[in-house]
Design a protein around this motif. Structure first.
Motif, PDB file in Angstrom:
ATOM      1  N   VAL A  97       0.841  -1.189   0.000  1.00 49.70           N
ATOM      2  CA  VAL A  97       0.000   0.000   0.000  1.00 49.70           C
ATOM      3  C   VAL A  97       0.878   1.240   0.000  1.00 49.70           C
ATOM      4  CG1 VAL A  97      -0.154   0.019   2.539  1.00 49.70           C
ATOM      5  CG2 VAL A  97      -1.906   1.168   1.189  1.00 49.70           C
ATOM      6  N   ASP A  98       0.426   2.259  -0.695  1.00 51.97           N
ATOM      7  CA  ASP A  98       1.155   3.522  -0.725  1.00 51.97           C
ATOM      8  C   ASP A  98       0.234   4.621  -1.233  1.00 51.97           C
ATOM      9  OD1 ASP A  98       3.209   5.463  -2.447  1.00 51.97           O
ATOM     10  OD2 ASP A  98       4.006   4.723  -0.554  1.00 51.97           O
ATOM     11  N   LEU A  99       0.316   5.781  -0.626  1.00 45.44           N
ATOM     12  CA  LEU A  99      -0.519   6.887  -1.084  1.00 45.44           C
ATOM     13  C   LEU A  99      -0.120   7.362  -2.474  1.00 45.44           C
ATOM     14  CD1 LEU A  99      -1.060   9.134   2.076  1.00 45.44           C
ATOM     15  CD2 LEU A  99      -2.843   8.146   0.609  1.00 45.44           C
ATOM     16  N   GLY A 100       1.160   7.353  -2.743  1.00 48.45           N
ATOM     17  CA  GLY A 100       1.652   7.920  -3.981  1.00 48.45           C
ATOM     18  C   GLY A 100       1.964   6.921  -5.080  1.00 48.45           C
ATOM     19  N   CYS A 101       1.677   5.599  -4.846  1.00 52.62           N
ATOM     20  CA  CYS A 101       1.971   4.569  -5.839  1.00 52.62           C
ATOM     21  C   CYS A 101       3.442   4.611  -6.241  1.00 52.62           C
ATOM     22  CB  CYS A 101       1.070   4.763  -7.064  1.00 52.62           C
ATOM     23  SG  CYS A 101       0.538   3.222  -7.830  1.00 52.62           S
ATOM     24  N   LEU A 102       4.313   4.631  -5.227  1.00 50.57           N
ATOM     25  CA  LEU A 102       5.722   4.893  -5.479  1.00 50.57           C
ATOM     26  C   LEU A 102       6.365   3.853  -6.389  1.00 50.57           C
ATOM     27  CD1 LEU A 102       8.007   3.035  -3.651  1.00 50.57           C
ATOM     28  CD2 LEU A 102       6.610   3.963  -1.837  1.00 50.57           C
ATOM     29  N   TRP A 103       5.808   2.638  -6.420  1.00 48.70           N
ATOM     30  CA  TRP A 103       6.460   1.587  -7.215  1.00 48.70           C
ATOM     31  C   TRP A 103       6.135   1.689  -8.705  1.00 48.70           C
ATOM     32  CZ3 TRP A 103       3.085   0.235  -3.103  1.00 48.70           C
ATOM     33  CH2 TRP A 103       1.743   0.089  -3.486  1.00 48.70           C
ATOM     34  N   TRP A 104       5.146   2.475  -9.087  1.00 49.26           N
ATOM     35  CA  TRP A 104       4.670   2.496 -10.465  1.00 49.26           C
ATOM     36  C   TRP A 104       5.063   3.807 -11.132  1.00 49.26           C
ATOM     37  CZ3 TRP A 104       3.304  -0.867 -13.838  1.00 49.26           C
ATOM     38  CH2 TRP A 104       2.555  -0.519 -14.953  1.00 49.26           C
ATOM     39  N   ASP A 105       5.794   3.715 -12.240  1.00 50.96           N
ATOM     40  CA  ASP A 105       6.228   4.930 -12.930  1.00 50.96           C
ATOM     41  C   ASP A 105       5.358   5.241 -14.149  1.00 50.96           C
ATOM     42  OD1 ASP A 105       9.128   3.566 -14.761  1.00 50.96           O
ATOM     43  OD2 ASP A 105       6.991   3.121 -14.860  1.00 50.96           O
ATOM     44  N   GLY A 106       4.259   4.539 -14.247  1.00 47.64           N
ATOM     45  CA  GLY A 106       3.356   4.771 -15.356  1.00 47.64           C
ATOM     46  C   GLY A 106       3.374   3.663 -16.388  1.00 47.64           C
ATOM     47  N   SER A 107       4.470   2.896 -16.377  1.00 40.76           N
ATOM     48  CA  SER A 107       4.537   1.794 -17.323  1.00 40.76           C
ATOM     49  C   SER A 107       5.230   0.564 -16.755  1.00 40.76           C
ATOM     50  CB  SER A 107       5.275   2.228 -18.603  1.00 40.76           C
ATOM     51  OG  SER A 107       6.599   2.651 -18.291  1.00 40.76           O
ATOM     52  N   THR A 108       6.016   0.723 -15.727  1.00 43.32           N
ATOM     53  CA  THR A 108       6.724  -0.413 -15.138  1.00 43.32           C
ATOM     54  C   THR A 108       6.738  -0.303 -13.610  1.00 43.32           C
ATOM     55  OG1 THR A 108       8.869   0.698 -15.183  1.00 43.32           O
ATOM     56  CG2 THR A 108       8.266  -0.583 -17.133  1.00 43.32           C
ATOM     57  N   PHE A 109       7.052  -1.438 -12.997  1.00 40.89           N
ATOM     58  CA  PHE A 109       7.273  -1.459 -11.549  1.00 40.89           C
ATOM     59  C   PHE A 109       8.728  -1.062 -11.322  1.00 40.89           C
ATOM     60  CE2 PHE A 109       3.367  -3.143  -9.840  1.00 40.89           C
ATOM     61  CZ  PHE A 109       2.769  -3.695 -10.960  1.00 40.89           C
ATOM     62  N   ALA A 110       8.929   0.200 -11.007  1.00 45.57           N
ATOM     63  CA  ALA A 110      10.276   0.761 -10.996  1.00 45.57           C
ATOM     64  C   ALA A 110      10.939   0.714  -9.625  1.00 45.57           C
ATOM     65  CB  ALA A 110      10.239   2.205 -11.493  1.00 45.57           C
ATOM     66  N   ARG A 111      10.142   0.635  -8.570  1.00 42.60           N
ATOM     67  CA  ARG A 111      10.701   0.677  -7.208  1.00 42.60           C
ATOM     68  C   ARG A 111       9.987  -0.316  -6.316  1.00 42.60           C
ATOM     69  NH1 ARG A 111      10.872   5.655  -9.319  1.00 42.60           N
ATOM     70  NH2 ARG A 111       8.636   5.954  -9.009  1.00 42.60           N
ATOM     71  N   PRO A 112      10.644  -0.773  -5.261  1.00 39.68           N
ATOM     72  CA  PRO A 112      10.000  -1.714  -4.339  1.00 39.68           C
ATOM     73  C   PRO A 112       9.012  -0.991  -3.425  1.00 39.68           C
ATOM     74  CG  PRO A 112      12.178  -1.159  -3.542  1.00 39.68           C
ATOM     75  CD  PRO A 112      12.039  -0.506  -4.886  1.00 39.68           C
ATOM     76  N   PRO A 113       8.084  -1.725  -2.849  1.00 37.05           N
ATOM     77  CA  PRO A 113       7.156  -1.097  -1.912  1.00 37.05           C
ATOM     78  C   PRO A 113       7.811  -0.883  -0.556  1.00 37.05           C
ATOM     79  CG  PRO A 113       6.707  -3.434  -2.033  1.00 37.05           C
ATOM     80  CD  PRO A 113       7.782  -3.149  -3.037  1.00 37.05           C
ATOM     81  N   VAL A 114       7.235   0.038   0.205  1.00 36.93           N
ATOM     82  CA  VAL A 114       7.709   0.272   1.568  1.00 36.93           C
ATOM     83  C   VAL A 114       6.831  -0.484   2.561  1.00 36.93           C
ATOM     84  CG1 VAL A 114       8.015   1.998   3.373  1.00 36.93           C
ATOM     85  CG2 VAL A 114       8.700   2.510   1.005  1.00 36.93           C
TER      86      VAL A 114
END
Length: 125
Positions: A97-114
């Protein structure tokens, strides 16, 4: 305090289906971006599917049209329906879960979740 509890994993034969659920303890659940990730032994964590806070669903290529992410904002629940499972889908599956969808850059899973749960194991044989 954010709490996520996954359920629904187990052992299934190749070609079978599994439905994972994640109970999420956050205020105003509908405002959050949610995601499913998985990690197999010896492999990096992989993003599989995400449901953004404007209810847009997006998937990794590995989902290959076999996975469907849904959310129930009234029940604070996230689900992942998986069909036509393959042995390479065997992994520990986590919701995040994340407020800002930090793992998604619009096309790929770019970062791990916190913030993520403890996971539920899916084994395909």
């Amino acid at each position: 305090q954010v709490q996520l509890v996954e359920s629904g994993g187990g052992s299934v034969q190749a070609g079978g289906s599994v439905r994972l659920s994640c109970a999420v303890s956050v205020p105003l659940f509908s405002r959050y971006c949610m995601g499913w990730f998985r990690q197999a032994p010896g492999k990096e964590r992989e993003g599989i599917a995400t449901s953004t806070n404007d209810d847009v669903a997006a998937y990794a290529e590995s989902a290959d049209g076999r996975f469907t992410i849904t959310r129930d904002n009234a029940e604070n629940t996230l689900n992942l329906q998986m069909i036509n499972l393959k042995p390479e889908d065997s992994a520990m599956y986590y919701c995040a879960v994340d407020l800002g969808c930090l793992w998604w850059d619009g096309s790929t899973f770019a970062r791990p979740p916190v913030h993520r749960g403890q996971g539920t194991q899916v084994t395909v044989s």
